[in-house]
Every structure is written in structure tokens, then in C-alpha cells.
Motif scaffolding. Structure first.
Motif, PDB file in Angstrom:
ATOM      1  N   ARG A 525      40.769  26.004  48.787  1.00  0.00           N
ATOM      2  CA  ARG A 525      40.958  27.641  48.347  1.00  0.00           C
ATOM      3  C   ARG A 525      41.409  26.835  46.744  1.00  0.00           C
ATOM      4  O   ARG A 525      42.705  26.010  46.616  1.00  0.00           O
ATOM      5  CB  ARG A 525      42.397  27.832  48.599  1.00  0.00           C
ATOM      6  CG  ARG A 525      41.440  28.404  49.869  1.00  0.00           C
ATOM      7  CD  ARG A 525      42.552  29.270  50.555  1.00  0.00           C
ATOM      8  NE  ARG A 525      42.102  29.780  51.964  1.00  0.00           N
ATOM      9  CZ  ARG A 525      43.458  29.600  52.933  1.00  0.00           C
ATOM     10  NH1 ARG A 525      44.756  30.018  52.685  1.00  0.00           N
ATOM     11  NH2 ARG A 525      42.536  30.030  54.143  1.00  0.00           N
ATOM     12  N   ARG A 527      44.192  28.146  42.946  1.00  0.00           N
ATOM     13  CA  ARG A 527      44.490  28.714  42.012  1.00  0.00           C
ATOM     14  C   ARG A 527      45.209  28.698  40.771  1.00  0.00           C
ATOM     15  O   ARG A 527      45.221  27.622  40.409  1.00  0.00           O
ATOM     16  CB  ARG A 527      46.368  29.040  42.848  1.00  0.00           C
ATOM     17  CG  ARG A 527      47.499  29.975  42.955  1.00  0.00           C
ATOM     18  CD  ARG A 527      47.581  29.778  43.335  1.00  0.00           C
ATOM     19  NE  ARG A 527      49.312  28.894  43.377  1.00  0.00           N
ATOM     20  CZ  ARG A 527      50.234  29.748  42.826  1.00  0.00           C
ATOM     21  NH1 ARG A 527      50.455  30.771  42.644  1.00  0.00           N
ATOM     22  NH2 ARG A 527      51.204  28.712  42.734  1.00  0.00           N
ATOM     23  N   PRO A 532      45.644  34.442  35.463  1.00  0.00           N
ATOM     24  CA  PRO A 532      44.907  34.314  36.828  1.00  0.00           C
ATOM     25  C   PRO A 532      43.677  35.040  36.486  1.00  0.00           C
ATOM     26  O   PRO A 532      43.010  34.564  37.367  1.00  0.00           O
ATOM     27  CB  PRO A 532      45.770  34.912  37.078  1.00  0.00           C
ATOM     28  CG  PRO A 532      47.520  35.566  36.250  1.00  0.00           C
ATOM     29  CD  PRO A 532      47.047  34.384  35.640  1.00  0.00           C
TER      30      PRO A 532
END
Ligand code: ADP
Ligand code: MG
Length: 733
Positions: A525, A527, A532
């Protein structure tokens, strides 16, 4: 300089020589100008007159020989001479976009005049040159003669003791010429010593002393009356006549061949002949077959033109013996040589910041008068940011795709939808045959072709492997790699979905989550910390701020200085007491201020139009931007010292801009570059500034994080400034 001579002699030149490479522009020229004299330096174009004046003013170092002006050495003590001398250069070199009065005030201030005194001097010169009514006119709009008067006014504003006028009457009409000479006599009457160059022979007659320069050498020197009495000019036993004969040109050769004629020269419609005493005009006219009634003749004393013509001809005949005629006493000469040989005096430096205010004020007027500059500095960068910010969008979406679906059933159309749903691909059309499929790609209409085999659905249902072909146009590598990886990922994730469904139903699944459902054994995962949405404008726009800031400041500063060099106004400034730093800062500060406003504007566009917030400290960013701007102004200055014309400046500026755009990491990541290129990127100032911009804007970096970039920028800045300030001299060569 010994005291007694210095009082009476204003200019003292000894053995002055200047070479430009192989070209000898001035050779061994010596002369003296007494106080109060009007010394005429005469000579054809290219004989070295301007070069002599430039050496006298200390803006061109001589190859050898010395020049003293007002008792000071021209080269070493030029800063002591400049406040006491007025100079009018050969070309009109005032500021065309400044009014008569603004030009006068500017030069007055450069010489340190202020307030009442300046107003008084301005009134005085305006009255003297009768320019009062023209005060508000822009200098560029004046006619030739009035331009020269303005130039004279400017060179007189500081009450100089000596005026050096380089061809003040060139190119103006005869009436304006006479007016200008009247003015020079007037000034002479007021005690101003004058050195005037000209190539008009008749103007020599008006001088108290003349020197005739021919082929870089002083051919003859003295007072007009002395020159006319020279034995070479009026040999004993000869007379000079002026003959007015019709079609004089046709008879010139015949005249010259007559026995007893020493010389015959055409002067407009007349011929000046130098003949032996024994020959008289009637005899002469007899010989050339003209009606005596049509001619006139009279005996004349030699004019200065006769003198120069005779001596030039003699010099040409006897090139080796062109040493010339010098009416200086040989003893005096020797004494002067002795007096000028002495210990080398030190360079006298002027006040470095002198004239800063005047230059600054003038530059602001230029900017105000030229709204294009402001437009270029403020509006263009904003437009550039907008255009580039939108254009350099590396997000690749909607790659046109054709589908050749030979299966045509539900599973196949689900696959097509899966491709379209990634948003990377845009379905252009379904094709029905192989040829159209290929042509769609070769023609460039589609970048990707998806070919689904006829048995796709069958094999999927039976649980057999099926090969789906994706053709990708590799000519645009970025689009191609994106398409390739998207297609692979899509295939992978579709396969995993199917495998998971099967695994889930089995006893032993590869791994299970808390709810007991079959999942992949390892899930990575990620981030995104700073951007973003992976919006490419976030990455590009801050870099763009750096590039645009450099682009504008570099071009404008280099142009602002080179323009003055090209117009000749820089030369005019060099002979004033304006300090080097005063001149530089005065020219650079206005552009630094505008650059700062521009920075704020571009940052505003970045924040509010592209929605890129400044994560770090804005004050820190602005402070570092100022540092970068100093560096960029320094680059502009460096370019201006390397170029003579604005075209050259533009080329140099481009040479600097290219690596700044390509190698600074603005477009391509520096870490990917080959080692030699990577090392070069450390020498590019904007590299550090882009690091700083991205650091502060995107990552919220603080001072500590930025230390390596700041150190790099400071080093670049120091080097550039040092180099450019060293190169920028108040000299022509
Ligand atoms: P004048 O003023 O008598 O017309 P100049 O002093 O301008 O002559 O020029 C004398 C000679 O020196 C000319 O041949 C000119 O081309 C050359 N010259 C002048 N300045 C330079 C320079 N900066 N570089 C090279 N040659 C020059
Ligand atoms: Mg000249």
C-alpha cells in the motif's frame, strides 16, 4: 608634470600610439593645446581622431606614449580629469526617449550638480544654446542641428574647463554648422579650451591651432598662419592663383602638364594653381585653349586646404618620409619627453557609488516611457506560467485506441470496457478487418490497437489461457510506456480477480484476510505524501517560476546595458565621474524591483490558478528568490560585458537559457542524466533555485533542509557577480 608648463598647457600629448590588433589606428602622435585655444584635429575618416580623443579621456588605454590633460595622466588619473572636461562624442549619444530638460538634468546630476546650482546651470546652457523653447521636446524628435546643440549643452552643464568635440558638425546643414561654430567662438571667449575634430577643411581656418592627421600620423601641426607660410606649401619663387575657368575639370590634366606649373587642384568651380614666378595667368590660359574672356584669375594666399592638399600629396609621393612637419621646437619636444618619463603613477579611483541616484532616476523614466518593458516583465511571465503550466501536462490520458474484436461476445466486450474504464484509453472505433486495424495505427489516428481473438470467450469459460494482443505505437515513448504498463497492469489485475475467485472457493487459498476471504499474500500500500493526486502541474509550476524569473531578468538587464553601448550613450557615461558601482546598481536596481513584483505575480498564479499551495515558509522562499535574482541580474550583466550589440546579447542570453531549461532538472530529472552532464548541472544557478522552490512549495522544506542548495546558489551568485563586475570597466577596451 612640472608646474610652470601645466598652467599654460591644457593638453599635452607625447608619442601617443594605439594598435587594434594589426591595425595601427594612431601612430606616434604628439601635440600640445594651450589654455583657451581652439585646437582643430583635422583628418579624413578613419585617420584616428576619435581614437586620440578616447585616449585623452582615459576610456581607451594607449599602446604606448602618454597624454596629460590639465596636468593629470589620462589613463591613470582619468577620474581627476573627467569632472573638468566636457565630451561630445561623434555619434548622437543622448537618450532619445528623455526630453531635452531630462537629458540636461541627468548629466548635471551625474556630475554631482543639484538643486539651485543645477537649475542655474541648466538655464545658463539653455540660454547659451538658445534651446529654452525646446525643453519639453523628446531628444529623439529634434532635428540634426538641434540634437548637436543639445549634445553641446549636456557637455557644458558642469562648467568644464576643456571641451572635446568629436566631429560636432558632421552631418548637419551649413546654417546649423555656422551657428555651432559661433557657439564655439563664444565659449572660447569665455575661456573654455577646445579640442575639435573635423574632416571639413574650411573649419580648420576657424581654429587657433591645427593638427592634420593623415594615415594615423600627425602630418603637420601649427597655427594656420604658420602653416600657410611653410616652404613646402609656398616655395620661394612661386605664386598661387585662383582660376575660374568653364569646365575646369577637363583642363586640369593639361594645366598640370604646363611647364612652370607646380601644382593644380580643383576647388569647387575654381582651380588653385601654384606656378613659378615667371608664369602669369594670361600665359597659362593661353596654353589651355580657353577664351580669355570666359576666365577670371587672381593671386591668392594659400588656404589651409591648399596646405593639407600639398602636404598630403607630398606624403603620398614620399611614403617613407611621411614624418611630417612639426612646428614644435625640437628642444621643447625633448624636454617634454623627459618630463613625462617618471615613476608610474597609481590608478586614481573615483567614488564608486557616484551618480547612483541620477542613473536610477533615469532608468525609471526609461521604463515609464517604454510600457513594453513593463508588459514584458509583468504580463508576459504570467501568461507564460499559464500557458506552460497547462501545456506541460505529463498526465497521459485518453490514448486513442482501436479495437478489433473477433469474438464479439459479452466477455470480449467486458475486456474492451475494462480498457476504457482505466481512462488511459479512449475507444476510437471498432474495426472489422486486419488491414483497417493496422492502418489505424500506421496513420497515427490510433496509438493503441486491441485485438481480441475469436475464441476469447470460449477459452475464458473453459479456464484456458488466452492471448490478447495489444499493438502500441512506440514513436512517442512516453505515451507508449504509459500504454504498455497500463495494459499489462490491466491484464494482471483481471487475471488476479479471476484467480482470487477460484482460490476463494478452494480449501487452501494463498492467504486470507480477517474475514476469512481469500486475498493476495502481500499487498503493497503506497501513500503519496506531497502531491496526493500526482498532479503534474504541482511539479512543473514551481520550477517554471524559477525559469521565468531568470528569463526576464537576464534578458532585460543585458539589453538595458547593451542598448546603451550600441547607442553610444555608455561611452558618454564613461567620461563622466559616474562611479562603476553607481552605474551598475543604478541600472540593475529598477529591474530587481520589477523582478520582485513579477515573482509575486507568478507565485500568485501558481497558488490560485494551479492550486499549488506553498507548504513551507513564504518569507524564506522570497528571501531565497531575491538571492537568485541577484545571480540572474549578474548573469545579465555578464552577457552585457560580452556583447557589443543587442543581437549578440540575445544570442548569449539564449546560450545561457538553454541549459537552464534543459539541464536544471526543470524538465528532466537530473538523477537520470549521464555523469558528465550531471556534473554540469551543478554549475547552473537555476538548478539550486528549482530545488529550493520545489522543496519549499511542495515538501514544506525549511532552512535546514535547503542548506546544500543555498550553499550552491551562494557560490554561483558570488562567482557570477565577481566575474561580471570585474569585466565591467568604465573603458571601451
Ligand atoms: P576617425 O575618428 O579619424 O574617423 P577613428 O579613430 O575612429 O578614426 O579610427 C581609426 C582607425 O581605427 C579606423 O581604421 C578604425 O576602423 C579603427 N578603430 C577604431 N576603433 C576601433 C576598435 N575599437 N577596434 C578596432 N578598430 C578600431
Ligand atoms: Mg571619428
Amino acid at each position: 608634470m612640472n608646474g610652470s608648463a601645466s598652467d599654460a598647457v591644457a593638453i599635452d600629448v607625447c608619442g601617443l600610439t594605439r594598435h587594434f590588433g594589426d591595425l595601427v589606428a594612431v601612430e606616434d602622435v604628439s601635440f600640445q593645446v594651450d589654455r583657451g585655444a581652439i585646437f582643430g584635429l583635422l583628418g579624413p575618416n578613419g585617420s584616428g581622431k576619435s581614437t586620440i580623443i578616447r585616449m585623452l579621456l582615459g576610456i581607451l588605454p594607449p599602446t604606448s606614449g602618454t597624454a596629460n590633460v590639465l596636468g593629470h595622466r589620462s589613463l591613470e588619473e582619468s577620474e581627476l580629469i573627467k569632472p573638468r572636461v566636457g565630451y561630445m562624442s561623434q555619434r548622437f549619444s543622448l537618450y532619445a526617449d528623455l526630453s531635452v530638460r531630462e537629458n540636461l538634468d541627468f548629466y548635471g546630476r551625474v556630475y554631482g550638480l543639484e538643486g539651485e546650482h543645477l537649475a542655474e546651470r541648466r538655464e545658463y546652457v539653455l540660454e547659451l544654446t538658445e534651446m529654452g523653447d525646446y525643453q519639453r521636446q523628446l531628444a529623439g524628435n529634434l532635428s540634426g542641428g538641434w540634437k548637436q546643440r543639445l549634445a553641446l549643452s549636456c557637455s557644458l552643464i558642469h562648467e568644464p574647463e576643456i571641451l572635446m568635440l568629436d566631429e560636432p558638425t558632421a552631418g548637419i546643414d551649413p546654417v546649423a554648422r555656422r551657428h555651432l561654430w559661433d557657439l564655439l567662438f563664444e565659449l572660447s571667449g569665455r575661456g573654455v579650451t577646445q579640442l575639435v575634430t573635423t574632416h571639413y577643411m574650411d573649419e580648420a581656418e576657424r581654429c587657433t591651432d591645427v593638427g592634420y592627421i593623415y594615415l594615423s600620423r600627425m602630418l603637420v601641426l601649427g597655427k594656420p598662419s604658420q602653416l600657410k607660410a611653410l616652404p613646402q606649401v609656398s616655395p620661394e619663387g612661386t605664386k598661387r592663383y585662383e582660376l575660374r575657368i568653364p569646365k575646369a575639370t577637363e583642363h586640369l590634366t593639361t594645366l598640370r602638364s604646363v611647364d612652370g606649373v607646380r601644382d593644380a587642384t580643383l576647388f569647387g568651380e575654381t582651380v588653385h594653381v601654384l606656378v613659378d614666378d615667371c608664369l602669369d595667368p594670361p600665359q597659362l590660359i593661353n596654353r589651355i585653349e580657353v577664351q580669355a574672356a570666359e576666365t577670371e584669375s587672381r593671386e591668392i594666399p594659400p588656404s589651409l586646404e591648399d596646405v593639407f592638399v600639398t602636404l598630403t600629396a607630398a606624403a603620398e609621393r614620399d611614403h617613407t618620409n611621411a614624418a611630417g612637419v612639426d612646428l614644435f621646437n625640437a628642444e621643447v619636444q625633448a624636454e617634454r619627453v623627459a618630463s613625462t618619463v617618471g615613476p608610474q603613477p597609481k590608478m586614481v579611483k573615483g567614488k564608486s557609488l557616484a551618480g547612483l541616484g541620477a542613473v536610477l532616476a533615469k532608468e525609471l523614466v526609461h521604463i515609464r516611457r517604454q510600457p513594453t518593458t513593463l508588459f514584458f516583465m509583468l504580463v508576459i511571465p504570467v501568461m507564460q506560467t499559464l500557458i506552460f503550466g497547462y501545456a506541460i501536462d505529463t498526465q497521459i490520458e485518453n490514448i486513442p485506441m482501436v479495437v478489433f474484436d473477433m469474438d464479439g461476445r459479452q466477455h470480449a466486450s467486458e475486456l474492451t470496457s475494462a480498457f476504457v474504464n482505466t481512462r488511459r484509453f479512449r475507444l476510437l472505433e471498432h474495426v472489422l478487418d486486419e488491414t483497417t486495424f493496422h492502418r489505424a495505427i500506421t496513420s497515427g489516428r490510433a496509438k493503441v490497437g486491441l485485438r481480441i481473438p475469436p475464441n476469447y470467450s470460449d477459452r475464458i469459460v473453459r479456464g484456458e489461457q488466452v492471448v490478447v494482443q495489444v499493438l502500441i505505437d512506440g514513436s512517442d515513448s512516453q505515451v507508449a510506456t504509459t500504454a504498455q504498463s497500463t495494459a499489462h497492469l490491466l491484464g494482471l489485475s483481471l487475471s488476479i480477480q479471476m484467480a482470487r475467485a477460484i482460490g476463494d472457493s478452494l480449501q487452501i487459498a494463498p492467504a486470507r484476510d480477517e474475514k476469512g476471504e481469500g486475498v493476495l499474500p502481500i499487498e503493497v500500500r503506497s501513500r503519496m505524501l506531497f502531491n496526493p493526486d500526482l498532479d503534474s502541474s504541482h511539479f512543473f509550476v514551481p520550477g517554471l517560476v524559477g525559469i521565468i524569473l531568470q528569463l526576464v531578468t537576464l534578458f532585460l538587464t543585458s539589453f538595458a546595458i547593451v542598448r546603451e553601448r550600441e547607442l553610444g550613450t555608455l561611452e558618454q557615461l564613461f567620461v563622466t565621474p559616474v562611479g562603476r558601482m553607481g552605474l551598475l546598481l543604478g541600472k540593475l536596481l529598477p529591474y530587481a524591483m520589477i523582478g520582485f513584483v513579477e515573482l509575486l505575480l507568478v507565485l500568485t498564479v501558481m497558488i490560485y490558478v494551479f492550486g499549488v499551495p506553498v507548504n513551507g515558509n513564504l518569507v524564506l522562499l522570497l528571501a531565497l528568490a531575491m538571492l537568485f535574482m541577484v545571480c540572474s541580474l549578474g548573469l545579465g550583466l555578464l552577457v552585457s560585458t560580452l556583447s557589443k550589440t543587442q543581437l549578440e546579447a540575445m544570442q548569449f542570453a539564449f546560450i545561457i537559457m538553454l541549459p537552464s531549461v534543459l539541464l536544471s532538472g526543470f524538465m528532466f530529472p537530473r538523477s537520470e542524466m549521464p555523469l558528465p552532464i550531471y556534473l554540469i548541472t551543478f554549475g547552473i544557478p537555476v538548478t539550486y533555485f528549482i530545488e529550493i522552490l520545489r522543496g519549499v512549495v511542495l515538501r514544506g522544506a525549511d532552512l535546514l533542509d535547503l542548506i546544500p542548495s543555498i550553499v550552491g546558489l551562494v557560490i554561483c551568485c558570488t562567482l557570477v557577480l565577481w566575474l561580471s563586475v570585474m569585466r565591467f570597466q568604465k573603458r571601451l577596451a
